[in-house]
Design a protein around this motif. Structure first.
Motif, short mmCIF file in Angstrom:
data_model
loop_
_atom_site.label_atom_id
_atom_site.label_comp_id
_atom_site.label_asym_id
_atom_site.label_seq_id
_atom_site.Cartn_x
_atom_site.Cartn_y
_atom_site.Cartn_z
N ARG A 62 0.84 -1.21 0.00
CA ARG A 62 0.00 0.00 0.00
C ARG A 62 0.87 1.25 0.00
O ARG A 62 0.60 2.22 -0.71
CB ARG A 62 -0.91 0.02 1.23
CG ARG A 62 -2.08 -0.95 1.16
CD ARG A 62 -2.85 -0.94 2.47
NE ARG A 62 -3.43 0.35 2.77
CZ ARG A 62 -3.70 0.77 4.01
NH1 ARG A 62 -3.44 0.00 5.06
NH2 ARG A 62 -4.24 1.95 4.21
N GLY A 115 2.10 2.51 -3.15
CA GLY A 115 1.08 2.97 -4.09
C GLY A 115 0.46 1.85 -4.91
O GLY A 115 -0.15 2.10 -5.94
N ALA A 116 0.65 0.60 -4.47
CA ALA A 116 0.03 -0.54 -5.18
C ALA A 116 -1.19 -1.00 -4.39
O ALA A 116 -1.28 -0.79 -3.19
CB ALA A 116 1.03 -1.67 -5.32
N ASP A 117 -2.11 -1.63 -5.11
CA ASP A 117 -3.36 -2.07 -4.50
C ASP A 117 -3.24 -3.57 -4.15
O ASP A 117 -3.21 -4.41 -5.06
CB ASP A 117 -4.49 -1.84 -5.51
CG ASP A 117 -5.83 -2.36 -5.03
OD1 ASP A 117 -5.90 -2.88 -3.91
OD2 ASP A 117 -6.81 -2.24 -5.80
#
Lengths: 257, 250
Positions: free
Chosen positions: A131, A134-136
């Motif tokens: 997270r 910046g990744a889901d």
């Protein structure tokens, strides 16, 4: 705490748990139908979950088919059921036992694996790291596993159906003296395409439920190795109960269609 | 320190509880561009909880957190991506992805947020690993690394997108003193060369003494002191005792 207090506490925790699973289900479903999809990761998961479960699914279905043939022949011998072994084995496996037993076995193996893997990542802050980069995590971790299950479990069910019918064939020919042609003609006699679709349809629902339960337990694991172990056990139990309960309602639904 | 520099991190009256346990009870702090602020405090005082609010990994029960002009406390998770490209978080346990190699870990943010091709990503990864003193380790698995090497890889991954703000959570925790000193020196060098704003959470006085432009001392859910390390060492009470116990200040 009084008994009512404990009951309230337990109920509230269960409601929160179900709510959490439902919210995760909605969030994951949205990611399943919208790009981007990580094809390489989906194939890796499909190999890890599907290909490596084929032996398990085949052995279970093979022996289930053999036992079904034996039981039908000997238990119902007085009713002349020996001639109907093909119908009993075919219909039972394709409509019911193929999808349910495969979901139970593969669900236990794959579901516990997903929970252990995601749980380890959660307690070692890898999910938070994802997270923070910046990744889901739902798209990177849950969606590929879910898609692999949705594709892999129906294929395993088909494989299990074939193995189970082959198991019935072995008993029919070796033990009961029927010819393969006679056996197969009876397997196919009552079987309709709808039966096959109902079994495959069930497996799709089972796959979603297994993936959802396993992912939720993994992502909500706390407290280190102990917490991951507990979450993994919870997944095995919850998957088994959910598959059986869901099977009842899906059977009602597909019979009504 | 020029006070005309803009405020990059602004935390106002932040409160956070877990169940009945209040961890942060009205914490406020401002960090200026290019400044290094070290948050000091004992174990379990909520330093990591504070840091996780700064890049939105946790949401406050009350108060606000603003980073680079974005109100982190109210930004939806899916709109946080743009901010997180500019704010790096170096985790206490490093949080390297076990299933990826060192090179793939460092490449992760580049693949996630840039359109660079494989060869460009590989070149960037090599430069980043060389910068943290780990050239040629791309193919190693995280499990093959020592604690100090893991910290360096985490730092390389954190630097991949040239962040404007870097958050360090206990950067020397679990390391031997010499490796701790090396990591501290590396963080100092990164801060100097990038000009990034740094917020460091630690209970290691040597780290604070080496890196801090200012320190903020967290105790019982509040910052009970904000100022220089020398000023903290001169304080009476918990602040002074804590800082002097580190052995750096008499």
């Amino acid at each position: 705490m009084s008994i009512f207090g404990r009951l309230y506490d337990l109920t509230w925790r269960r409601v929160r748990h179900l709510g959490g699973v439902a919210l995760l289900g909605r969030a994951v479903a949205a990611r399943l139908v919208t790009p981007p999809w990580d094809g390489r990761e989906i194939i890796r998961q499909l190999e890890a979950m599907g290909v490596r479960s084929t032996n398990l699914a085949a052995v279970i279905a093979l022996f289930t088919g053999m036992v079904l043939a034996l039981q039908t022949a000997y238990t119902l011998a007085a009713f002349g059921a020996k001639l109907y072994i093909g119908e009993v084995v075919g219909l039972s496996l394709i409509r019911e036992l193929g999808p349910v037993l495969t979901a139970l076995m593969v669900g236990g193996r794959v579901g516990s694996g997903i929970t252990a893997e995601l749980g380890s990542m959660t307690v070692s802050e890898q999910v938070e790291a994802m997270r923070s980069l910046g990744a889901d995590p739902l798209r990177k971790l849950v969606a590929p596993r879910m898609l692999a299950l949705l594709m892999g479990l129906p294929l395993l069910v088909v494989f299990a159906d074939i193995a189970g019918i082959f198991g019935g064939l072995l008993i029919s020919t070796w033990e009961l003296g029927l010819t393969p042609g006679f056996y197969f003609s009876h397997v196919l006699r009552l079987l309709q395409f709808g039966d096959f679709l109902s079994g495959i349809g069930k497996s799709v629902f089972f796959a979603f439920a297994i993936g959802l339960i396993a992912s939720y337990n993994g992502l909500s694991a706390t407290g280190g190795a102990d917490g991951v172990g507990k979450a993994t056990t919870d997944t095995v139990v919850a998957v088994a109960i959910t598959v059986l309960v869901l099977d009842f309602f899906l059977t009602k639904l597909f019979l009504a269609l | 320190m020029s006070e005309t520099r803009p405020v990059v991190v602004e935390v106002h009256e932040l409160r956070k509880s877990f169940g009945a346990h209040t961890v942060l009870d009205g914490v406020s702090l401002e960090v200026l561009r290019g400044e290094t602020v070290v948050v000091l405090g004992g174990s379990g005082e909520g330093k990591s909880v504070f840091l996780k609010h700064v890049n939105g990994l946790l949401r406050p029960d009350h108060g606000s957190v603003s980073v680079l002009g974005c109100n982190v406390s109210e930004l939806p998770e899916d709109e946080m991506v743009g901010l997180r490209r500019r704010v790096s978080y170096i985790f206490q346990q490093c949080a390297l992805f076990d299933s990826l190699t060192v090179g793939e870990n460092v490449a992760f943010p580049l693949r996630e947020h840039t359109d660079l091709g494989d060869s460009d990503v590989a070149r960037h990864v090599a430069v980043l690993l060389e910068r943290v003193g780990l050239a040629g380790t791309e193919t190693l698995a995280p499990s093959e690394l020592s604690g100090g090497m893991r910290k360096r890889v985490a730092l390389a991954r954190g630097l991949a997108l040239d962040p404007e703000v870097i958050l360090y959570d206990e950067p020397t925790a679990g390391l031997d003193p010499l490796t701790g000193l090396a990591i501290t020196a590396l963080i100092g060098e990164v801060t100097r060369t990038t000009g990034a704003t740094s917020l460091v959470v630690t209970h290691d006085i040597a780290v604070a003494a080496k890196l801090a432009d200012r320190v903020a001392f967290l105790s019982s859910g509040r910052f009970t002191f904000t100022g220089t390390m020398a000023g903290a060492a001169r304080q009476g009470g918990d602040v002074g005792r804590f800082v002097r116990a580190g052995g750096v200040y008499a």
